[in-house]
Scaffold this motif. Structure first.
Motif, PDB file in Angstrom:
ATOM      1  N   UNK A 164       0.818  -1.215   0.000  1.00 36.28           N
ATOM      2  CA  UNK A 164       0.000   0.000   0.000  1.00 36.28           C
ATOM      3  C   UNK A 164       0.849   1.260   0.000  1.00 36.28           C
ATOM      4  N   UNK A 165       2.059   1.161   0.532  1.00 40.28           N
ATOM      5  CA  UNK A 165       2.903   2.340   0.712  1.00 40.28           C
ATOM      6  C   UNK A 165       4.362   1.941   0.529  1.00 40.28           C
ATOM      7  N   UNK A 166       5.078   2.715  -0.272  1.00 36.67           N
ATOM      8  CA  UNK A 166       6.494   2.441  -0.529  1.00 36.67           C
ATOM      9  C   UNK A 166       7.307   3.670  -0.135  1.00 36.67           C
ATOM     10  N   UNK A 167       8.265   3.460   0.742  1.00 42.85           N
ATOM     11  CA  UNK A 167       9.231   4.487   1.101  1.00 42.85           C
ATOM     12  C   UNK A 167      10.476   4.253   0.247  1.00 42.85           C
ATOM     13  N   UNK A 168      10.744   5.147  -0.681  1.00 41.43           N
ATOM     14  CA  UNK A 168      11.933   4.984  -1.517  1.00 41.43           C
ATOM     15  C   UNK A 168      13.020   5.885  -0.953  1.00 41.43           C
ATOM     16  N   UNK A 199       6.662   7.472  -1.860  1.00 40.13           N
ATOM     17  CA  UNK A 199       7.217   8.784  -1.515  1.00 40.13           C
ATOM     18  C   UNK A 199       8.735   8.708  -1.445  1.00 40.13           C
ATOM     19  N   UNK A 200       9.377   9.816  -1.807  1.00 35.01           N
ATOM     20  CA  UNK A 200      10.831   9.907  -1.774  1.00 35.01           C
ATOM     21  C   UNK A 200      11.241  11.353  -1.540  1.00 35.01           C
ATOM     22  N   UNK A 201      12.365  11.522  -0.871  1.00 34.09           N
ATOM     23  CA  UNK A 201      12.939  12.852  -0.676  1.00 34.09           C
ATOM     24  C   UNK A 201      13.416  13.456  -1.990  1.00 34.09           C
ATOM     25  N   UNK A 202      13.650  12.627  -3.000  1.00 34.53           N
ATOM     26  CA  UNK A 202      14.254  13.064  -4.253  1.00 34.53           C
ATOM     27  C   UNK A 202      13.231  13.778  -5.142  1.00 34.53           C
ATOM     28  N   UNK A 203      13.670  14.826  -5.826  1.00 35.51           N
ATOM     29  CA  UNK A 203      12.811  15.550  -6.758  1.00 35.51           C
ATOM     30  C   UNK A 203      13.462  15.678  -8.131  1.00 35.51           C
ATOM     31  N   UNK A 204      14.468  14.867  -8.399  1.00 39.53           N
ATOM     32  CA  UNK A 204      15.199  14.936  -9.661  1.00 39.53           C
ATOM     33  C   UNK A 204      14.265  14.675 -10.848  1.00 39.53           C
ATOM     34  N   UNK A 205      14.443  15.439 -11.918  1.00 38.47           N
ATOM     35  CA  UNK A 205      13.585  15.298 -13.083  1.00 38.47           C
ATOM     36  C   UNK A 205      13.626  13.911 -13.699  1.00 38.47           C
ATOM     37  N   UNK A 206      14.818  13.329 -13.828  1.00 37.95           N
ATOM     38  CA  UNK A 206      14.925  11.997 -14.432  1.00 37.95           C
ATOM     39  C   UNK A 206      14.242  10.949 -13.565  1.00 37.95           C
ATOM     40  N   UNK A 207      14.327  11.108 -12.265  1.00 36.44           N
ATOM     41  CA  UNK A 207      13.621  10.207 -11.345  1.00 36.44           C
ATOM     42  C   UNK A 207      12.127  10.224 -11.628  1.00 36.44           C
ATOM     43  N   UNK A 208      11.538  11.403 -11.732  1.00 38.84           N
ATOM     44  CA  UNK A 208      10.096  11.487 -11.982  1.00 38.84           C
ATOM     45  C   UNK A 208       9.745  10.953 -13.371  1.00 38.84           C
ATOM     46  N   UNK A 209      10.612  11.186 -14.344  1.00 40.79           N
ATOM     47  CA  UNK A 209      10.346  10.646 -15.687  1.00 40.79           C
ATOM     48  C   UNK A 209      10.375   9.124 -15.669  1.00 40.79           C
ATOM     49  N   UNK A 210      11.310   8.547 -14.935  1.00 37.42           N
ATOM     50  CA  UNK A 210      11.372   7.081 -14.829  1.00 37.42           C
ATOM     51  C   UNK A 210      10.146   6.524 -14.129  1.00 37.42           C
ATOM     52  N   UNK A 211       9.674   7.230 -13.098  1.00 40.24           N
ATOM     53  CA  UNK A 211       8.440   6.804 -12.427  1.00 40.24           C
ATOM     54  C   UNK A 211       7.270   6.809 -13.412  1.00 40.24           C
ATOM     55  N   UNK A 212       7.117   7.892 -14.141  1.00 37.77           N
ATOM     56  CA  UNK A 212       5.982   7.995 -15.068  1.00 37.77           C
ATOM     57  C   UNK A 212       6.077   6.960 -16.179  1.00 37.77           C
ATOM     58  N   UNK A 213       7.285   6.691 -16.664  1.00 36.06           N
ATOM     59  CA  UNK A 213       7.458   5.680 -17.706  1.00 36.06           C
ATOM     60  C   UNK A 213       7.062   4.300 -17.204  1.00 36.06           C
TER      61      UNK A 213
END
Length: 244
Positions: A164-168, A199-213
């Protein structure tokens, strides 16, 4: 313990962060386990206040319990213990899987212990967490079960549609690039239950793009002190639209 792990453990340092809570520093990576601006307040902000609490509020009466939580980067156990504290406050049962590849040396555990001295239940849980055997479930309390996984999450056989919840909470992308790939987030997506939150502390653009992909819906949130933004992602609930 491998020679690499032994070398890592022998050089780890305990440091005090700006809010008075301790963290660990790894010279080999030039990396801290938590924010130098405040270890405890970062964990509360990112994982409890942006992850656990909204999930409980938004799904009151709709989630099956125990709540299934996966942490990538168990580390000092700070996120697990703050989750235990919140679970007690909300009267919610939690089953917590924490993946780690570098167990802490005894000296580091001893140095971290005093932060819990004023909270007997968490002081005892901290001791149990760090002395518990790996890969075996442990009931820290009646409502909180922990399984420490001594394994690389990228090679683990994760259950499908389960968490239900992932801490990355892995080290930063430039320090552990193998953990920030589209393939990793696709694996976590498959392991996440419909409606699950990451949820993750990271806000890097590539990180979010990988999540969306990988299928996750993402949003930026205000970060903890010292960090402008953080990331929250969601796996769409069954039958829902693709809008976050």
């Amino acid at each position: 313990m491998s020679s690499e792990q032994a070398d890592y453990a022998s050089k780890i340092e305990v440091r005090t962060t700006a809010d008075g809570s301790p963290t660990l520093y790894v010279p080999a990576l030039d990396e801290h386990y938590h924010s130098r601006h405040g270890a405890a307040q970062e964990s509360r902000h990112v994982f409890i206040e942006a992850g656990l609490q909204p999930l409980l509020w938004e799904n009151s009466g709709q989630l099956d319990y125990p709540l299934q939580v996966l942490e990538v980067g168990l580390g000092t156990g700070l996120n697990a213990l703050l989750t235990l504290k919140a679970a007690r406050r909300h009267c919610v049962a939690v089953a917590y899987d924490g993946y780690e590849t570098m167990p802490l040396p005894a000296a580091a555990v001893a140095a971290l212990a005093p932060q819990w001295e004023d909270i007997p239940a968490l002081r005892d849980a901290f001791a149990q967490l760090h002395t518990a055997p790996w890969n075996e479930p442990l009931a820290l309390t009646i409502i909180f079960s922990l399984t420490k996984r001594l394994a690389e999450v990228q090679n683990a056989a994760l259950p499908a549609n389960h968490y239900n919840l992932i801490y990355f909470d892995a080290f930063a992308p430039e320090k552990q690039p193998e953990l920030w790939t589209e393939a990793i987030f696709a694996k976590l997506y498959a392991a996440a239950a419909p409606g699950a939150v990451l949820v993750s502390y990271c806000a890097q653009g590539q990180f979010r793009r990988n999540l969306r992909a990988a299928g996750w819906l993402t949003e930026k949130l205000p970060g903890p002190p010292g960090k402008r933004e953080m990331t929250r992602a969601r796996k769409p609930a069954a039958g829902s639209s693709a809008d976050f």
